[in-house]
Design a protein around this motif. Structure first.
Motif, PDB file in Angstrom:
ATOM      1  N   ALA A 194      32.825  67.118  71.495  1.00 56.11           N
ATOM      2  CA  ALA A 194      32.104  65.883  71.178  1.00 56.11           C
ATOM      3  C   ALA A 194      33.055  64.720  70.961  1.00 56.11           C
ATOM      4  O   ALA A 194      32.825  63.607  71.449  1.00 56.11           O
ATOM      5  CB  ALA A 194      31.229  66.091  69.944  1.00 56.11           C
ATOM      6  N   ASP A 195      34.142  64.945  70.214  1.00 56.39           N
ATOM      7  CA  ASP A 195      35.104  63.875  69.926  1.00 56.39           C
ATOM      8  C   ASP A 195      36.433  64.526  69.578  1.00 56.39           C
ATOM      9  O   ASP A 195      36.681  64.877  68.424  1.00 56.39           O
ATOM     10  CB  ASP A 195      34.604  63.006  68.771  1.00 56.39           C
ATOM     11  N   GLY A 196      37.275  64.681  70.581  1.00 56.51           N
ATOM     12  CA  GLY A 196      38.542  65.377  70.391  1.00 56.51           C
ATOM     13  C   GLY A 196      39.458  64.715  69.382  1.00 56.51           C
ATOM     14  O   GLY A 196      40.086  65.396  68.562  1.00 56.51           O
ATOM     15  N   ASP A 197      39.546  63.387  69.395  1.00 50.50           N
ATOM     16  CA  ASP A 197      40.446  62.680  68.468  1.00 50.50           C
ATOM     17  C   ASP A 197      40.026  62.895  67.023  1.00 50.50           C
ATOM     18  O   ASP A 197      40.853  63.186  66.151  1.00 50.50           O
ATOM     19  CB  ASP A 197      40.465  61.186  68.795  1.00 50.50           C
ATOM     20  N   THR A 198      38.736  62.741  66.755  1.00 51.06           N
ATOM     21  CA  THR A 198      38.242  62.938  65.395  1.00 51.06           C
ATOM     22  C   THR A 198      38.402  64.387  64.962  1.00 51.06           C
ATOM     23  O   THR A 198      38.783  64.669  63.815  1.00 51.06           O
ATOM     24  CB  THR A 198      36.759  62.522  65.293  1.00 51.06           C
ATOM     25  N   ALA A 199      38.108  65.312  65.875  1.00 48.33           N
ATOM     26  CA  ALA A 199      38.255  66.727  65.554  1.00 48.33           C
ATOM     27  C   ALA A 199      39.705  67.062  65.211  1.00 48.33           C
ATOM     28  O   ALA A 199      39.972  67.830  64.276  1.00 48.33           O
ATOM     29  CB  ALA A 199      37.782  67.577  66.730  1.00 48.33           C
ATOM     30  N   SER A 200      40.641  66.471  65.930  1.00 43.14           N
ATOM     31  CA  SER A 200      42.055  66.704  65.669  1.00 43.14           C
ATOM     32  C   SER A 200      42.454  66.178  64.298  1.00 43.14           C
ATOM     33  O   SER A 200      43.203  66.823  63.555  1.00 43.14           O
ATOM     34  CB  SER A 200      42.901  66.038  66.757  1.00 43.14           C
ATOM     35  N   LEU A 201      41.934  65.008  63.923  1.00 40.14           N
ATOM     36  CA  LEU A 201      42.224  64.438  62.604  1.00 40.14           C
ATOM     37  C   LEU A 201      41.660  65.301  61.476  1.00 40.14           C
ATOM     38  O   LEU A 201      42.169  65.294  60.358  1.00 40.14           O
ATOM     39  CB  LEU A 201      41.650  63.030  62.510  1.00 40.14           C
ATOM     40  N   MET A 202      40.601  66.057  61.785  1.00 42.44           N
ATOM     41  CA  MET A 202      39.985  66.930  60.792  1.00 42.44           C
ATOM     42  C   MET A 202      40.650  68.294  60.721  1.00 42.44           C
ATOM     43  O   MET A 202      40.191  69.177  59.999  1.00 42.44           O
ATOM     44  CB  MET A 202      38.497  67.093  61.102  1.00 42.44           C
ATOM     45  N   GLY A 203      41.724  68.478  61.463  1.00 42.32           N
ATOM     46  CA  GLY A 203      42.491  69.714  61.390  1.00 42.32           C
ATOM     47  C   GLY A 203      42.170  70.737  62.452  1.00 42.32           C
ATOM     48  O   GLY A 203      42.688  71.855  62.410  1.00 42.32           O
ATOM     49  N   ILE A 204      41.312  70.400  63.405  1.00 41.40           N
ATOM     50  CA  ILE A 204      40.989  71.331  64.483  1.00 41.40           C
ATOM     51  C   ILE A 204      42.079  71.281  65.546  1.00 41.40           C
ATOM     52  O   ILE A 204      42.431  70.201  66.034  1.00 41.40           O
ATOM     53  CB  ILE A 204      39.620  70.988  65.104  1.00 41.40           C
ATOM     54  N   ARG A 205      42.611  72.414  65.891  1.00 39.01           N
ATOM     55  CA  ARG A 205      43.678  72.478  66.892  1.00 39.01           C
ATOM     56  C   ARG A 205      43.061  72.476  68.285  1.00 39.01           C
ATOM     57  O   ARG A 205      42.443  73.461  68.700  1.00 39.01           O
ATOM     58  CB  ARG A 205      44.529  73.724  66.676  1.00 39.01           C
ATOM     59  N   LEU A 206      43.269  71.365  68.984  1.00 43.13           N
ATOM     60  CA  LEU A 206      42.673  71.231  70.317  1.00 43.13           C
ATOM     61  C   LEU A 206      43.255  72.234  71.299  1.00 43.13           C
ATOM     62  O   LEU A 206      42.565  72.669  72.228  1.00 43.13           O
ATOM     63  CB  LEU A 206      42.863  69.807  70.825  1.00 43.13           C
ATOM     64  N   SER A 207      44.522  72.607  71.105  1.00 40.80           N
ATOM     65  CA  SER A 207      45.135  73.588  72.000  1.00 40.80           C
ATOM     66  C   SER A 207      44.431  74.937  71.874  1.00 40.80           C
ATOM     67  O   SER A 207      44.236  75.645  72.866  1.00 40.80           O
ATOM     68  CB  SER A 207      46.627  73.737  71.682  1.00 40.80           C
ATOM     69  N   ARG A 208      44.019  75.265  70.659  1.00 39.73           N
ATOM     70  CA  ARG A 208      43.338  76.546  70.438  1.00 39.73           C
ATOM     71  C   ARG A 208      41.928  76.528  71.023  1.00 39.73           C
ATOM     72  O   ARG A 208      41.502  77.498  71.654  1.00 39.73           O
ATOM     73  CB  ARG A 208      43.291  76.850  68.944  1.00 39.73           C
TER      74      ARG A 208
END
Length: 296
Positions: A171-185
């Protein structure tokens, strides 16, 4: 009437298989933004592993290895190539995937040769008859396995932390990354899921109508592209619905090709793309896809 119902049932089961492939396209696109044109070769890889291993391991163990192998191949493509792209432009990634598809298909074609490899499926050429409708057992099993797979996907995305993280990243990769979600995973999980779904579809496509595994099996993945586009590039539900629609249209076109001879031969191969084009003219984002809002 029974013939018409039989064609509808055939289209339904074929649509479920197309849905498995189309969902793989959606998951990769939403998790990493890549148009995965190497999906056909990943599908062929999974089916090939089942074909060469069912003798020593038995079909079910070989199927597990084939599905795991296709999932691992997807993860490797993402880790080695996609994540190291200097230019994250979707067009560049799409061209890269075409190159990967050609390389994998060339190697698999060399290994398979000009023979058709049986996969040793226990249902073989058996058929199931019910109420005047006769279907290949492989199609019935395929529909059941697809429904189970879709149910597990729903549970994954709705009830597990990994699934919620994947949805947030999509839905929103940048926001998810800021929330600690590892996009690589989440990206690796998406490619693994897509590879596994492709291998499952490949097993059933190699059972019917194809008599086994041949290089042309990879083309079957491209038959799911109209289903993917029809449902929407970023919609899992749309991919399933698109697969069912394309499956029904294809089955009816093939079943009644003799009556529609004035339209020419190979109607079943053309009709899915005609439907796709007509839908795109009306809804460029597909039936369930999200249209991008552009602020000016």
């Amino acid at each position: 009437m029974s013939y018409f119902i039989t064609q509808l049932a055939n289209g339904l089961s074929y649509g479920f298989v197309l849905g498995l492939i189309a969902v793989g396209f959606v998951i990769v696109f939403t998790s990493t933004g890549v148009l995965n044109f190497a999906h056909g070769s990943v599908l062929l890889t999974g089916a090939y592993l089942v074909a060469v291993l069912h003798g020593p391991l038995g079909f079910w163990a070989a199927a597990v290895v084939g599905i795991a192998g296709a999932a691992l191949l997807g993860v490797l493509i993402n880790a080695v190539l996609v994540r190291n792209l200097a230019d994250a432009n979707p067009g560049t990634a799409a061209i890269l995937m075409l190159g990967v598809d050609i390389l994998l298909l060339t190697e698999l074609t060399r290994r398979i040769g000009d023979v058709v490899l049986p996969i040793g499926a226990p249902w073989g050429a058996d058929v199931v008859s019910l109420g005047g409708v006769t279907l290949p057992t492989s199609r019935v099993v395929a529909a059941g396995v697809a429904v189970l797979a879709f149910g597990l996907l729903w549970f994954l995305f709705a009830r597990t932390g990994t699934g919620v993280a994947m949805r947030a990243a999509a839905a929103d990769g940048d926001t998810a990354s800021l929330m600690g979600i590892r996009l690589s995973r989440t990206g690796a999980a998406g490619w693994a899921l897509a590879g596994a779904l492709a291998a499952i579809a490949g097993i059933f496509l190699a059972s019917f109508p194809a008599p086994g595994v041949a290089p042309t099996l990879a083309i079957s993945a491209f038959a799911a592209i109209p289903a993917w586009v029809l449902g929407g590039f970023d919609s899992v539900v749309g991919a399933i619905v698109g697969g069912l629609v394309i499956g029904e249209v294809t089955a009816l076109a093939v079943g009644y090709e003799a009556q529609l001879h004035f339209l020419g031969r190979g109607l079943g191969e053309i009709v899915p793309y005609v439907v796709m084009i007509l839908v795109l003219l009306v809804r460029p984002s597909g039936l369930f896809g999200r249209a991008e809002a552009v602020r000016v």
